[in-house]
Design an enzyme around this catalytic site. Sequence first.
Site, PDB file in Angstrom:
ATOM      1  N   HIS A   1      10.751   2.885   1.160  1.00  0.00           N
ATOM      2  CA  HIS A   1      10.606   2.501   2.567  1.00  0.00           C
ATOM      3  C   HIS A   1      10.499   0.970   2.613  1.00  0.00           C
ATOM      4  CE1 HIS A   1       8.417   1.998   6.396  1.00  0.00           C
ATOM      5  NE2 HIS A   1       8.928   3.164   6.739  1.00  0.00           N
TER       6      HIS A   1
ATOM      7  N   ASP B   1       3.299   4.767  -3.375  1.00  0.00           N
ATOM      8  CA  ASP B   1       3.385   4.912  -1.925  1.00  0.00           C
ATOM      9  C   ASP B   1       3.363   6.413  -1.640  1.00  0.00           C
ATOM     10  OD1 ASP B   1       4.042   5.236   0.675  1.00  0.00           O
ATOM     11  OD2 ASP B   1       5.837   3.983   0.653  1.00  0.00           O
TER      12      ASP B   1
ATOM     13  N   GLN C   1       4.240   9.932   2.235  1.00  0.00           N
ATOM     14  CA  GLN C   1       4.870  11.230   2.526  1.00  0.00           C
ATOM     15  C   GLN C   1       4.412  12.326   1.571  1.00  0.00           C
ATOM     16  OE1 GLN C   1       6.561  11.738   5.188  1.00  0.00           O
ATOM     17  NE2 GLN C   1       7.322   9.727   5.803  1.00  0.00           N
TER      18      GLN C   1
ATOM     19  N   LYS D   1       0.149  10.541   9.578  1.00  0.00           N
ATOM     20  CA  LYS D   1       1.116  11.516   9.063  1.00  0.00           C
ATOM     21  C   LYS D   1       0.416  12.759   8.526  1.00  0.00           C
ATOM     22  CE  LYS D   1       4.393   7.945   7.486  1.00  0.00           C
ATOM     23  NZ  LYS D   1       5.391   7.871   8.539  1.00  0.00           N
TER      24      LYS D   1
ATOM     25  N   CYS E   1      13.924   3.204   8.199  1.00  0.00           N
ATOM     26  CA  CYS E   1      13.306   2.074   7.480  1.00  0.00           C
ATOM     27  C   CYS E   1      13.634   2.114   5.993  1.00  0.00           C
ATOM     28  CB  CYS E   1      11.791   2.041   7.678  1.00  0.00           C
ATOM     29  SG  CYS E   1      11.326   1.848   9.384  1.00  0.00           S
TER      30      CYS E   1
HETATM   31  N1  C6P Z   1       7.823   6.372   7.522  1.00  0.00           N
HETATM   32  C1  C6P Z   1       9.346   7.667   8.862  1.00  0.00           C
HETATM   33  O1  C6P Z   1       9.749   8.112   9.956  1.00  0.00           O
HETATM   34  P1  C6P Z   1       3.280   3.327   8.331  1.00  0.00           P
HETATM   35  O2  C6P Z   1       4.307   2.965   9.343  1.00  0.00           O
HETATM   36  O3  C6P Z   1       2.621   2.112   7.724  1.00  0.00           O
HETATM   37  O4  C6P Z   1       2.319   4.368   8.797  1.00  0.00           O
HETATM   38  O5  C6P Z   1       4.069   4.050   7.134  1.00  0.00           O
HETATM   39  C2  C6P Z   1       5.042   3.313   6.439  1.00  0.00           C
HETATM   40  C3  C6P Z   1       5.711   4.190   5.440  1.00  0.00           C
HETATM   41  C4  C6P Z   1       5.545   3.887   4.096  1.00  0.00           C
HETATM   42  N2  C6P Z   1       6.088   4.655   3.145  1.00  0.00           N
HETATM   43  C5  C6P Z   1       6.804   5.748   3.449  1.00  0.00           C
HETATM   44  C6  C6P Z   1       7.340   6.585   2.346  1.00  0.00           C
HETATM   45  C7  C6P Z   1       7.018   6.097   4.779  1.00  0.00           C
HETATM   46  O6  C6P Z   1       7.737   7.171   5.069  1.00  0.00           O
HETATM   47  C8  C6P Z   1       6.464   5.296   5.800  1.00  0.00           C
HETATM   48  C9  C6P Z   1       6.690   5.618   7.255  1.00  0.00           C
HETATM   49  C10 C6P Z   1       8.105   6.808   8.877  1.00  0.00           C
HETATM   50  O7  C6P Z   1       9.894   7.933   7.821  1.00  0.00           O
HETATM   51  C11 C6P Z   1       8.223   5.695   9.863  1.00  0.00           C
HETATM   52  S1  C6P Z   1       9.519   4.560   9.472  1.00  0.00           S
END
Ligand code: C6P
Length: 416
Positions: free
Chosen positions: A131, A208, A211, A234, A373
């Site tokens: 991401h 990370d 997910q 999430k 992203c």
């Molecule tokens: N992915 C998706 O629709 P934040 O925005 O900080 O809560 O999460 C960022 C982020 C970091 N790592 C991974 C693997 C992610 O999937 C995400 C967020 C969302 O896939 C929003 S782009």
Amino acid sequence: MEKVINKLPSFNAYEIRSDFPIFSRKVNGKPLIYLDNAATSQKPRRVIDGLKSYYENNNSNIHRGVHTLSYESTVMYEDAHKKVAGFIGASDWKEIVFTRNATESLNLIAYSWGLHNLDKGDEVLISIMEHHSNIVPWQMLCQARGIVLKFIDVDEKGNLDLESFERLLTDKTRVVSIIHVSNVLGVVNPINYISKKTREQGAILIIDAAQSVPHINLNVKELDCDFLVASGHKMLGPTGIGFLYGKKALLESMEPFLFGGDMISTVTKEKSTWNELPWKYEAGTPNIAGGIGLGLAIDYLENIGLEQIEEHESELLDYTLNNLKQLPWLEIYTPLEGQRVGVVSFNVKGVHPHDVAGVMDEDGIAVRSGHHCTQPLMNRLNIEYALRASFYLYNTKEEIDQFLISLKRAYKIFKR
Ligand code: C6P
């Protein structure tokens, strides 16, 4: 801290749905079918009511007063850190720093650890499926410190290419920062293997887990990572709250990222000293209600059991992929086998994913379309955008059937 999981006798997505008030609403006159869980999950009544109750009964600032409300808020907020620690198997709740989200946690590592520990020529190894949140902070360090950023490739099936990983891991590698579960491909990366190789090189390992934490029963000690990041929104929690797990010795050795109130021990006109963990990294009034809400979300998930959630999602994923692979007009990016969570990415050949997502919205179905992203991954797959359906504990096979009907309707509208 030991992870306590109390399983329900049987998992029932229909019963679970009734805990989520949003499912009583309609979208465009149709019952809401929410398949955008990788972007953010829906919230159970327990979390929504818990936030309301906190503001109605306990609301106060933490660590700032001797009065009853401040004491109650402080205890509730600290308890939430303890719940996160238990949930991911951390040894000590002081290893849990609350942030706004996974993105802020990754920035914290880059600024607090990276800026002070990396030098010109040091290599940071990430993957092409990261991401942007796990790419851009490292690019900042390329400019600020002259580090070299390298990307592990994916193979033709969409899995992490372990040969590429081994080739790129060298004496110069100081950091391996890797996505646990891809938000596009849904694949679960083999962290244990990666962590073993990373240790052999003496580099630090960052995961990370944005997910994976909501969907997989994981344990930071078993994964043997130095840092792990995730977002509360999430995993049934409120927006605006996330966390960073870091090994205590590392967190103690690092400089803070943000400076100001609550993160200090002493301040004179000349200098300041830092508060103990985790407050050293939580400058200013934090998202107290958000943290407490995240704790309630964890209670909810633990009561159901992550293993049951994982199994349910796996059934939904197989069911979906078995149907999608019959449709020759689709290009599917999620691997058809291997360890995955409930994420399916695909395109209707020759049709923009926004058009398909628009038709699905007419049918009350929420899917995500775009680059998610992950522009370097899109580039690697030779696409600009994809459609993504992502599942969670409250989704059902009947919803997948409706999704398939809607997808076929979209195809009929746009096919040339
Ligand atoms: N992915 C998706 O629709 P934040 O925005 O900080 O809560 O999460 C960022 C982020 C970091 N790592 C991974 C693997 C992610 O999937 C995400 C967020 C969302 O896939 C929003 S782009």
